[in-house]
Design a protein around this motif. Structure first.
Motif, short mmCIF file in Angstrom:
data_model
loop_
_atom_site.label_atom_id
_atom_site.label_comp_id
_atom_site.label_asym_id
_atom_site.label_seq_id
_atom_site.Cartn_x
_atom_site.Cartn_y
_atom_site.Cartn_z
N GLY A 69 0.81 -1.21 0.00
CA GLY A 69 0.00 0.00 0.00
C GLY A 69 0.85 1.26 0.00
N ARG A 70 0.17 2.40 0.03
CA ARG A 70 0.85 3.70 -0.07
C ARG A 70 1.84 3.89 1.06
NH1 ARG A 70 -0.61 8.70 2.13
NH2 ARG A 70 0.13 10.54 0.97
N ASN A 71 1.41 3.62 2.29
CA ASN A 71 2.33 3.79 3.42
C ASN A 71 3.54 2.88 3.31
OD1 ASN A 71 0.83 5.74 4.66
ND2 ASN A 71 0.11 4.48 6.35
N TYR A 72 3.32 1.64 2.89
CA TYR A 72 4.42 0.68 2.77
C TYR A 72 5.43 1.17 1.74
CZ TYR A 72 6.91 -3.68 1.94
OH TYR A 72 7.89 -4.63 1.79
N VAL A 73 4.95 1.67 0.63
CA VAL A 73 5.86 2.17 -0.42
C VAL A 73 6.67 3.35 0.10
CG1 VAL A 73 5.95 3.25 -2.70
CG2 VAL A 73 4.44 1.30 -2.31
#
Length: 436
Positions: A18-22
């Motif tokens: 997801g966005r946070n992980y990226v």
């Protein structure tokens, strides 16, 4: 039939990222590229001012001491405030301290006390950053894909560390340590900017607590109530310390006296780094059902490098030993993160992480300080065999804990609703939850 994944463009991350992980992964890569070159640069900056091994050790010790002193406070703060703000503030402190360090070195005015103070500020930033970052990562992936996500993240970090050390060493030779420190300051600035865009709307707001000391006490209760958790933290307080003594103190001496100099030891350390990347690749596919048992069994190979140095093995054998130990410790690392992700409540991630980090670093200064006297008292080979024996003993002891042997991966213990999505109306799952 065409699989959904086949429609992904070449630059689009997989569905589980997801966005946070990226953002977290990108920030970690940038920061590690800078910081691992800067660690080498700091030592050479001290040497350029006329310092020797003692002065280099004092600057390094200042950073470690600050890290140890502030870790538990950092964990409590990160569970009290939005974690991404703690991460950005810690990055800002590290950026400013490294920029000041670089300016002093480039200006030819760096004094030992100044370098120690700036190094301590960097350690303080790390003390607040590490628990917040680990808590943020643990809350940013789903249970179903946690193993793959943690493994890829660690692989990216290790790859950046290897690359950063290599690039940093080349840059020091070409343009000097001051500019490498300046690059590290810039890397912290970029990484902090990325982390400012993390979305914490999916995390349940923290309930008002009784204060910082109360929060730290709650974190300790969380650790103490789980024998597998405090057992492994205690185990690694010994393992990390003796490995640091063996590889940080005795390794270079064995290389100088028995292996032909620094180059063979550098190859052995590089092999360990490659092993960590290979271990992460392995864990992207392998999900051991009894994760702590598999991880703890993989700690035994960490006794091998000390034994190899005690013999000592020739360079080829030492490289193989270091490669295998790198693979093994990465299997443990991913399994450990999976256990924390599954078992620890989200609102206590950072406090538990701070106790974990504290256990890992608290005894390192003592072990490295005692390495010299131990060599004088018992001889280098005996001291190295002692390091190897301690790793085996504490690992065997932790396997006596039933939960270490029996803790089992459940199919999906925590649901993370990605920040870009919303849970179905009325189901009440708009934040990270523990199920069951």
């Amino acid at each position: 039939m065409t699989s959904p994944s086949s429609h992904r463009g070449p630059l689009r991350p997989p569905a589980w990222a997801g966005r946070n992980y990226v953002l977290l992964t990108a920030g970690a890569i940038i920061a590690n590229l800078g910081s691992h070159g800067a660690m080498i640069a700091a030592a050479f900056a001290v040497i350029e001012t006329g310092g020797g091994a003692g002065e280099v050790g004092l600057v390094a010790a200042a950073r470690t001491l600050a890290l140890v002193l502030f870790l538990l406070i950092g964990g409590a703060v990160a569970d009290r405030l939005p974690r991404h703000r703690v991460m950005v503030a810690a990055n800002a402190l590290s950026c400013v301290s490294q920029a000041a360090f670089a300016a002093l070195v480039l200006g030819g005015e760096a004094e030992l006390w100044q370098m120690m103070v700036l190094s301590a500020l960097g350690g303080t930033g790390q003390a607040f950053f590490n628990p917040a970052a680990e808590g943020m990562l643990l809350s940013s992936v789903s249970g179903a894909q946690a193993s793959r996500a943690f493994a890829f993240f660690r692989m990216a970090m290790h790859g950046a560390a290897i690359g950063g050390a290599a690039i940093g060493g080349a840059m020091i030779a070409a343009i000097g340590p001051g500019w490498v420190l300046a690059v590290d300051a810039a890397a912290f600035a970029v990484a902090g900017a990325l982390r400012a865009f993390l979305d914490v709307s999916h995390i349940r707001p923290r309930e008002a607590g009784g204060g910082l000391i109360s929060d730290m006490r709650e974190g300790w209760v969380e650790v103490r109530s789980r024998p597998w958790l405090w057992g492994i933290v205690a185990q690694f307080s010994v393992v990390v310390a003796v490995v640091a003594a063996a590889e940080g103190v005795y390794g270079p001496l064995v290389a100088r006296d028995e292996l032909g100099g620094a180059a063979p030891w550098g190859l052995a350390l590089a092999a360990f780094g490659v092993g960590t990347v290979l271990g992460a690749i392995l864990m992207m596919r392998w999900k051991p059902r009894r994760m702590l048992l598999a991880g703890s069994l993989c700690v035994f190979p960490l006794a091998a490098p000390s034994a190899a140095l005690a013999v000592p093995l020739q360079v080829e054998g030492l490289i193989v030993v270091m490669l295998v130990s790198g693979i093994a410790i990465e299997v443990f690392g991913v399994a450990w993160m999976m256990a924390l992700h599954q078992e620890i409540p989200e609102d206590k991630f950072s406090r538990v992480s701070s106790y974990d980090w504290f256990g890992s670093v608290a005894m390192v200064p003592l072990a490295t300080a005692l390495a010299g006297p131990a060599e004088i008292a018992f001889g280098r080979s005996t001291a190295l065999w002692g390091c190897s024996a301690l790793v085996v003993i504490v690992t065997a002891l932790v396997l006596l804990v039933p939960d270490v042997r029996n803790l089992t991966m459940r199919s999906q213990d925590r649901v993370v609703v990605p920040p870009t999505e919303k849970a179905p109306a009325g189901d009440g799952k708009e934040s990270v939850e523990r199920l069951g």
